[in-house]
Scaffold this motif. Structure first.
Motif, PDB file in Angstrom:
ATOM      1  N   VAL A  99     -14.657  57.485  41.827  1.00  0.00           N
ATOM      2  CA  VAL A  99     -14.512  58.934  41.586  1.00  0.00           C
ATOM      3  C   VAL A  99     -13.078  59.396  41.904  1.00  0.00           C
ATOM      4  CG1 VAL A  99     -15.237  61.184  42.455  1.00  0.00           C
ATOM      5  CG2 VAL A  99     -16.948  59.475  41.866  1.00  0.00           C
ATOM      6  N   ALA A 100     -12.530  58.840  43.035  1.00  0.00           N
ATOM      7  CA  ALA A 100     -11.177  59.252  43.451  1.00  0.00           C
ATOM      8  C   ALA A 100     -10.124  58.864  42.405  1.00  0.00           C
ATOM      9  CB  ALA A 100     -10.844  58.620  44.803  1.00  0.00           C
ATOM     10  N   THR A 101     -10.243  57.606  41.919  1.00  0.00           N
ATOM     11  CA  THR A 101      -9.251  57.182  40.916  1.00  0.00           C
ATOM     12  C   THR A 101      -9.365  58.023  39.651  1.00  0.00           C
ATOM     13  OG1 THR A 101     -10.791  55.378  40.528  1.00  0.00           O
ATOM     14  CG2 THR A 101      -8.680  54.797  41.552  1.00  0.00           C
ATOM     15  N   ALA A 102     -10.636  58.221  39.275  1.00  0.00           N
ATOM     16  CA  ALA A 102     -10.847  59.027  38.069  1.00  0.00           C
ATOM     17  C   ALA A 102     -10.260  60.421  38.252  1.00  0.00           C
ATOM     18  CB  ALA A 102     -12.341  59.107  37.770  1.00  0.00           C
ATOM     19  N   ASP A 103     -10.518  60.960  39.476  1.00  0.00           N
ATOM     20  CA  ASP A 103      -9.983  62.295  39.781  1.00  0.00           C
ATOM     21  C   ASP A 103      -8.466  62.317  39.623  1.00  0.00           C
ATOM     22  OD1 ASP A 103     -12.276  63.613  40.229  1.00  0.00           O
ATOM     23  OD2 ASP A 103     -12.160  63.688  42.428  1.00  0.00           O
ATOM     24  N   LYS A 104      -7.870  61.257  40.210  1.00  0.00           N
ATOM     25  CA  LYS A 104      -6.419  61.201  40.193  1.00  0.00           C
ATOM     26  C   LYS A 104      -5.902  61.156  38.750  1.00  0.00           C
ATOM     27  CE  LYS A 104      -4.829  58.844  43.888  1.00  0.00           C
ATOM     28  NZ  LYS A 104      -4.558  57.506  44.476  1.00  0.00           N
ATOM     29  N   LYS A 109      -3.496  63.812  34.088  1.00  0.00           N
ATOM     30  CA  LYS A 109      -3.558  64.224  32.688  1.00  0.00           C
ATOM     31  C   LYS A 109      -3.470  65.739  32.575  1.00  0.00           C
ATOM     32  CE  LYS A 109      -5.839  60.570  30.122  1.00  0.00           C
ATOM     33  NZ  LYS A 109      -7.158  59.994  29.883  1.00  0.00           N
ATOM     34  N   ILE A 110      -4.198  66.403  33.493  1.00  0.00           N
ATOM     35  CA  ILE A 110      -4.179  67.876  33.457  1.00  0.00           C
ATOM     36  C   ILE A 110      -2.749  68.389  33.667  1.00  0.00           C
ATOM     37  CG2 ILE A 110      -4.891  69.950  34.737  1.00  0.00           C
ATOM     38  CD1 ILE A 110      -7.629  68.543  35.131  1.00  0.00           C
ATOM     39  N   ALA A 111      -2.056  67.764  34.687  1.00  0.00           N
ATOM     40  CA  ALA A 111      -0.692  68.208  34.989  1.00  0.00           C
ATOM     41  C   ALA A 111       0.214  68.012  33.775  1.00  0.00           C
ATOM     42  CB  ALA A 111      -0.168  67.414  36.199  1.00  0.00           C
ATOM     43  N   GLU A 112       0.033  66.847  33.137  1.00  0.00           N
ATOM     44  CA  GLU A 112       0.855  66.529  31.954  1.00  0.00           C
ATOM     45  C   GLU A 112       0.647  67.597  30.869  1.00  0.00           C
ATOM     46  OE1 GLU A 112       0.256  62.584  29.954  1.00  0.00           O
ATOM     47  OE2 GLU A 112       1.038  61.880  31.900  1.00  0.00           O
ATOM     48  N   ALA A 113      -0.679  67.822  30.678  1.00  0.00           N
ATOM     49  CA  ALA A 113      -1.022  68.788  29.631  1.00  0.00           C
ATOM     50  C   ALA A 113      -0.447  70.167  29.950  1.00  0.00           C
ATOM     51  CB  ALA A 113      -2.552  68.850  29.509  1.00  0.00           C
TER      52      ALA A 113
END
Lengths: 163, 261
Positions: A99-104, A109-113
Motif C-alpha cells: 500500500v505504501a509503495t502504491a501510495d508513493k 503521479k499526482i504531483a507530476e500531473a
C-alpha cells in the motif's frame, strides 16, 4: 435305647466299619482329591488375579498414552497457532508495504500531473496576456491613433487581469 | 407309648447284621456287616461320587465342579478364619469329617421308608460319633504335644492369670479340655437321636389315631402330620448345623493346638 442296649454286642463292628469307611473317605477323598480341587481353585483365583492386574496395567498404559497424545496435540495446536499468527502478521506487513509503495507512486503521479497542469495553466496565462496586450495595443492604435509600447500594454493588461 | 405297642420309636436305631455276617469277626472281635455299616459304605461311596464329579479341574467350572469347590472352599474358609494359615493343612481332615457327617445325617432323613427300605442314621449312635470325636481330639493332642511339647499345658493357664489362681484355674481348664470329645460326640448323637425319635413318635400318632377311627385321624393325625412336615424341614437344618458344628469345633480345637490361645 438300642444305642445302649446293643453297645456291648455291636461296638466292635461299628468301630471297625466306621474306621474303614471314614478311613476311605479321609485317605482317598480328603487326601487324594480335595487338594487337587483346591489347587484348581487356587490356580483359577491366581489366573483371575493375574488377568485383573494385566487389565489394570493395560488401563493405566492407555491412560498414559492418552495423556501423551493430548500433550502432543496441544503442542501441535500451539505450534500451528504460532505459524498462523506469524503468517497473518507477515501478510499484514506485506500489504502495508505494498500500500505504501502504491501510495508513493500515486502521489508522485499526482504531483507530476499537478505540475503539468500548473505549467499548462501558466503557459496559457502568459499566452492570454500576450494576446491581450497585442489586442490592447491594436485597440489603442485604432481608437486614438496613439502608439502604446508593448511593455506598457503588457503592464496594463497584467493590472487588469489580476485586478 | 403303651397303647401303641406296635410302633417303637427306638426300633429305628436297632443294629441288625445283614447278609448273614453275624459271626464275622476279626481278632476275636465281631465285625458283622450291619445296617449301620451298610449306610456308612453308602455314605462313603456317595461322597466319593460327589467329589469325583468335581475332579474335572477345568478353569471354567461346570455346575457339579462348582458345587464341590463350594464345599472345599467353605471348609477352607472355616479353617482359615478359625485356625489361620496353619489351619490349611487340616482341610482334608475337616472336609472329610464335615462331608461324612453331613451326608450321613441327610441320608438318614431320606424318605425311602415309602419303598419299604429303612434309612439308618449311624450318626445317631454314640459309638460312631464318639469315635469321630476321639479322632478329632487325638489330632488336637498329637499336634499340640508334637508342636509345643510340654508347653502345651500352658493352654490350661489363660493369659494374665494371677499366680495364686493357677492351682485353681488349671484343673478347671483341664476338665473343660477333657470334656471336649464328649461334648463333641454327644452333641451330634443327641441331636440326631432326638430328631428321629420325635419324627417317629409323631408318625406313630398319625398311624394309631387313624387306626382308631376317622375322627381321631382327622383330629390328631392331620395336625401331627403337618407338624412332621415342619419338623422334617427343621431336621434337615439340624443335620447341616450339627455337621457344621462338629467341623467348627474341631477347627477351633485345632486352633488351640496350633496357637495355644
Amino acid at each position: 435305647m438300642p444305642q445302649i442296649a446293643q453297645l456291648a454286642a455291636t461296638y466292635s463292628s461299628q468301630i471297625f466299619w466306621l474306621l474303614l469307611t471314614f478311613g476311605f473317605v479321609f485317605f482317598v477323598i480328603g487326601l487324594g482329591m480335595v487338594p487337587k480341587i483346591q489347587s484348581t481353585v487356587d490356580a483359577r483365583d491366581s489366573k483371575i488375579a493375574e488377568d485383573l492386574a494385566r487389565a489394570k496395567a493395560a488401563f493405566a498404559r492407555a491412560d498414559e498414552l492418552e495423556e501423551e497424545h493430548r500433550t502432543r496435540e496441544n503442542e501441535a495446536r500451539a505450534a500451528a497457532q504460532g505459524v498462523v499468527a506469524e503468517a497473518k502478521a507477515k501478510a499484514v506487513k506485506d500489504t502495508e508495504k505494498q500500500v505504501a509503495t502504491a501510495d508513493k507512486k500515486i502521489a508522485g503521479k499526482i504531483a507530476e500531473a499537478e505540475e503539468a497542469v500548473r505549467a499548462a495553466s501558466a503557459a496559457a496565462l502568459t499566452e492570454i496576456e500576450g494576446v491581450a496586450a497585442e489586442a490592447a495595443q491594436d485597440m489603442v492604435a485604432k481608437i486614438s491613433g496613439g502608439k502604446v509600447t508593448a511593455a506598457a500594454a503588457k503592464k496594463a493588461v497584467k493590472a487588469a487581469l489580476n485586478g | 407309648m403303651a397303647e401303641s405297642g406296635k410302633i417303637d420309636p427306638m426300633h429305628q436305631f436297632a443294629i441288625e447284621p445283614l447278609f448273614g455276617t453275624d459271626e464275622l469277626s476279626l481278632g476275636g472281635y465281631n465285625i458283622a456287616f450291619t445296617n449301620s455299616a451298610l449306610w456308612m459304605v453308602i455314605t462313603a461311596v456317595l461322597l466319593w461320587v460327589f467329589v469325583a464329579g468335581g475332579m474335572k479341574r477345568q478353569l471354567v467350572p461346570t455346575r457339579w465342579q462348582m458345587a464341590v469347590e463350594y464345599f472345599t472352599g467353605f471348609i477352607n474358609k472355616l479353617l482359615l478364619e478359625n485356625a489361620g494359615e496353619a489351619g490349611k493343612k487340616y482341610v482334608p481332615y475337616v472336609f472329610s469329617l464335615f462331608m461324612f457327617i453331613l451326608l450321613a445325617n441327610l441320608l438318614g432323613l431320606l424318605p425311602i421308608g415309602l419303598f419299604g427300605l429303612h434309612p439308618f442314621t449311624f450318626t445317631s449312635h454314640f459309638t460312631v460319633t464318639g469315635v469321630l470325636a476321639i479322632i478329632s481330639f487325638s489330632i488336637v493332642l498329637l499336634v499340640g504335644f508334637f508342636k509345643h511339647g510340654l508347653h502345651f499345658f500352658s493352654l490350661f493357664v489363660p493369659h494374665g492369670t494371677p499366680l495364686p489362681m493357677i492351682p485353681v484355674i488349671f484343673p478347671i481348664e483341664l476338665v473343660s479340655f477333657m470334656v471336649r470329645p464328649f461334648s463333641l460326640g454327644l452333641r451330634l448323637f443327641v441331636a440326631m437321636t432326638a430328631g428321629h425319635v420325635l419324627l417317629k413318635v409323631l408318625a406313630g400318632f398319625v398311624i394309631n389315631s387313624t387306626n382308631a377311627g376317622l375322627g381321631y385321624g382327622a383330629m390328631v393325625g392331620i395336625p401331627s402330620f403337618v407338624l412332621m412336615i415342619g419338623i422334617s424341614a427343621l431336621e434337615m437344618l439340624v443335620a447341616v448345623i450339627q455337621a457344621y458344628v462338629f467341623a467348627l469345633l474341631t477347627s477351633l480345637y485345632i486352633n488351640d493346638a496350633e496357637h495355644l490361645h
